[in-house]
Design a protein around this motif. Structure first.
Motif, short mmCIF file in Angstrom:
data_model
loop_
_atom_site.label_atom_id
_atom_site.label_comp_id
_atom_site.label_asym_id
_atom_site.label_seq_id
_atom_site.Cartn_x
_atom_site.Cartn_y
_atom_site.Cartn_z
N ALA A 187 0.84 -1.19 0.00
CA ALA A 187 0.00 0.00 0.00
C ALA A 187 0.88 1.24 0.00
CB ALA A 187 -0.92 0.02 1.21
N ILE A 188 0.70 2.10 -1.01
CA ILE A 188 1.42 3.37 -1.07
C ILE A 188 0.60 4.38 -0.27
CG2 ILE A 188 2.46 5.12 -2.56
CD1 ILE A 188 3.57 2.29 -2.96
N LEU A 189 1.05 4.72 0.91
CA LEU A 189 0.27 5.57 1.81
C LEU A 189 0.77 7.01 1.81
CD1 LEU A 189 -0.29 3.26 4.92
CD2 LEU A 189 -1.66 3.49 2.84
N PRO A 190 -0.07 7.94 2.25
CA PRO A 190 0.35 9.34 2.38
C PRO A 190 1.38 9.47 3.50
CG PRO A 190 -2.05 9.10 2.50
CD PRO A 190 -1.47 7.74 2.63
N PRO A 191 2.02 10.63 3.63
CA PRO A 191 2.94 10.85 4.74
C PRO A 191 2.23 10.71 6.09
CG PRO A 191 3.19 12.56 3.08
CD PRO A 191 1.97 11.78 2.70
N ALA A 192 3.00 10.41 7.12
CA ALA A 192 2.44 10.19 8.46
C ALA A 192 1.76 11.43 9.02
CB ALA A 192 3.54 9.72 9.41
N SER A 193 2.08 12.59 8.48
CA SER A 193 1.51 13.84 8.99
C SER A 193 0.04 14.02 8.58
CB SER A 193 2.31 15.04 8.47
OG SER A 193 2.30 15.07 7.05
N LEU A 194 -0.46 13.20 7.66
CA LEU A 194 -1.81 13.37 7.16
C LEU A 194 -2.77 12.35 7.78
CD1 LEU A 194 -1.04 14.04 3.39
CD2 LEU A 194 -1.54 15.70 5.18
N MET A 195 -3.96 12.83 8.12
CA MET A 195 -4.93 12.00 8.82
C MET A 195 -5.39 10.81 8.00
SD MET A 195 -6.55 11.89 11.75
CE MET A 195 -7.68 10.64 12.32
N PHE A 196 -5.53 10.98 6.69
CA PHE A 196 -6.10 9.88 5.93
C PHE A 196 -5.13 8.71 5.76
CE2 PHE A 196 -4.17 12.08 2.39
CZ PHE A 196 -4.18 11.26 1.26
N ARG A 197 -3.87 8.89 6.14
CA ARG A 197 -2.95 7.74 6.21
C ARG A 197 -3.46 6.74 7.26
NH1 ARG A 197 2.74 6.46 5.50
NH2 ARG A 197 3.34 4.84 6.99
N GLN A 198 -3.89 7.28 8.39
CA GLN A 198 -4.40 6.40 9.45
C GLN A 198 -5.61 5.61 8.97
OE1 GLN A 198 -5.07 8.19 13.25
NE2 GLN A 198 -3.21 9.43 13.19
N GLU A 219 8.62 2.50 3.42
CA GLU A 219 9.08 3.74 4.05
C GLU A 219 9.81 4.62 3.04
OE1 GLU A 219 11.43 2.89 7.46
OE2 GLU A 219 9.85 1.79 8.52
N ALA A 220 10.31 4.01 1.97
CA ALA A 220 11.12 4.76 1.00
C ALA A 220 10.29 5.72 0.16
CB ALA A 220 11.85 3.78 0.09
N VAL A 221 9.00 5.40 -0.04
CA VAL A 221 8.14 6.26 -0.85
C VAL A 221 6.79 6.45 -0.16
CG1 VAL A 221 9.18 5.63 -3.06
CG2 VAL A 221 7.26 4.30 -2.19
#
Length: 334
Positions: A187-198, A219-221
């Motif tokens: 799964a290519i997820l958004p950065p950890a700073s964004l809520m929709f990653r959770q 973690e690389a992308v």
């Protein structure tokens, strides 16, 4: 000889109404009959009447401006265009003007927002890409400034928002890939700073626990990595013996990058790997018609955000409104 600029008085004389009634009609006051509002709007349009925003601000304290904070990152260009169409269509006839304020991910987004709010350059905000404890949302809540966000937060104080059900998207996407025989899902997820990653991660992990399938969250992308970066990463990944054979892509650009990287190893969609991608523009249907896509109606989200904000500006004491857009599952089975 220059023509005098039409005024409220001009509209009132031509429509046979009092200036106060015309003013309220042009402001779309629901207490004015709809037929009267339509008649006044038609007269105003026919003579080219434009309200004097400076005078109105002095008189009412309102700018009649709504500010949209928008990140111009490539992955969300389609998102931004669709959102603008929805916002502007819903604001038409409301008297409010939309002003876009670019906000780059690597710059503190609170600085331009604080400047606009402190100097009363807008009456309200539309925010995008919220974080769990978003500093913009905190500031606006603390100062009682009207806003609607695209995305949720973890603040206990309720606020107006519109969001896509990313948890269900990731859950159903994982199930789909398992059904297609994928043994390892990435799964290519958004950065950890964004809520929709959770939300995406919650959905993925729920399906993983149910199915027992192997998974990878690189973690690389991230979703915000450039197409070139994701493509190079995918190209290297495709050469490994333990490469994923299923991908969840919350954006079209990330899917295209993976397709390019895997394609250099002769791994093609539907053969070398499977994917489920979110689609806003619909472009994937013209590139890989067999790829599973889930449409996110961002244009409709923009309409809802504009309607919520106008309602909030007209009635500051109304209860908070939250709208969760459902997932439209239309997988390709033929």
């Amino acid at each position: 000889m220059s023509r005098e600029r039409p005024t409220l008085k001009t509209v009132a004389e031509l429509s046979g109404l009092a200036v106060a009634t015309v003013s309220r009609a042009l402001a779309n006051d629901p207490k004015i009959a709809e037929a009267t509002r339509a008649r006044v709007a038609a007269v105003a349009e026919s003579i080219g009447y434009e309200p004097d925003r400076a005078a109105r601000r002095l008189r009412t304290g309102k700018t009649m401006v709504i500010s949209l904070m928008l990140d111009p990152h490539f992955e969300i260009l389609g998102f931004g265009n669709a959102l603008l169409v929805g916002l502007t269509s819903a604001l038409e006839g409301s008297g409010y003007n939309l002003v876009v304020t670019p906000h780059f991910s690597d710059v503190d987004s609170l600085t331009p927002l604080r400047h606009i709010a402190t100097n009363r350059q807008a009456d309200g905000f539309n925010l995008t890409r919220t974080g769990p404890f978003d500093s913009r949302v905190r500031f606006l809540l603390e100062h009682g400034f009207p806003f609607v966000s695209h995305g949720r937060t973890e603040f206990t104080e309720p606020h107006d928002w519109v969001d896509f059900d990313n948890e269900t998207f990731a859950y159903k996407a994982t199930q789909r890939l398992v059904e297609q025989g994928c043994r390892k899902i990435c799964a290519i997820l958004p950065p950890a700073s964004l809520m929709f990653r959770q939300h995406l991660r919650y959905g993925l992990m729920r399906a993983v626990r149910e199915s027992g399938v192997d998974f990878d969250i690189p973690e690389a992308v991230t979703l915000d990595s450039s197409i070139e970066t994701i493509s190079a990463w995918a190209r290297e990944l495709a050469g490994s013996t333990d490469r994923p054979d299923g991908f969840i892509c919350p954006g079209e650009a990330s899917y295209l990058a993976i397709r390019s990287g895997y394609g250099e190893h002769g791994l093609l969609p539907g053969e070398g790997f499977h994917a489920v991608s979110k689609s806003i523009s619909g472009i994937l249907a013209h590139i890989d018609s067999g790829t599973d896509t889930v449409h996110e109606n961002v244009e409709e989200a923009g309409r809802m955000m504009a309607q919520q904000l106008v309602a909030r500006l007209q009635n500051p004491d109304q209860a908070s409104v939250q709208e969760l857009q459902p997932v439209d599952l239309r997988f390709n089975d033929g």
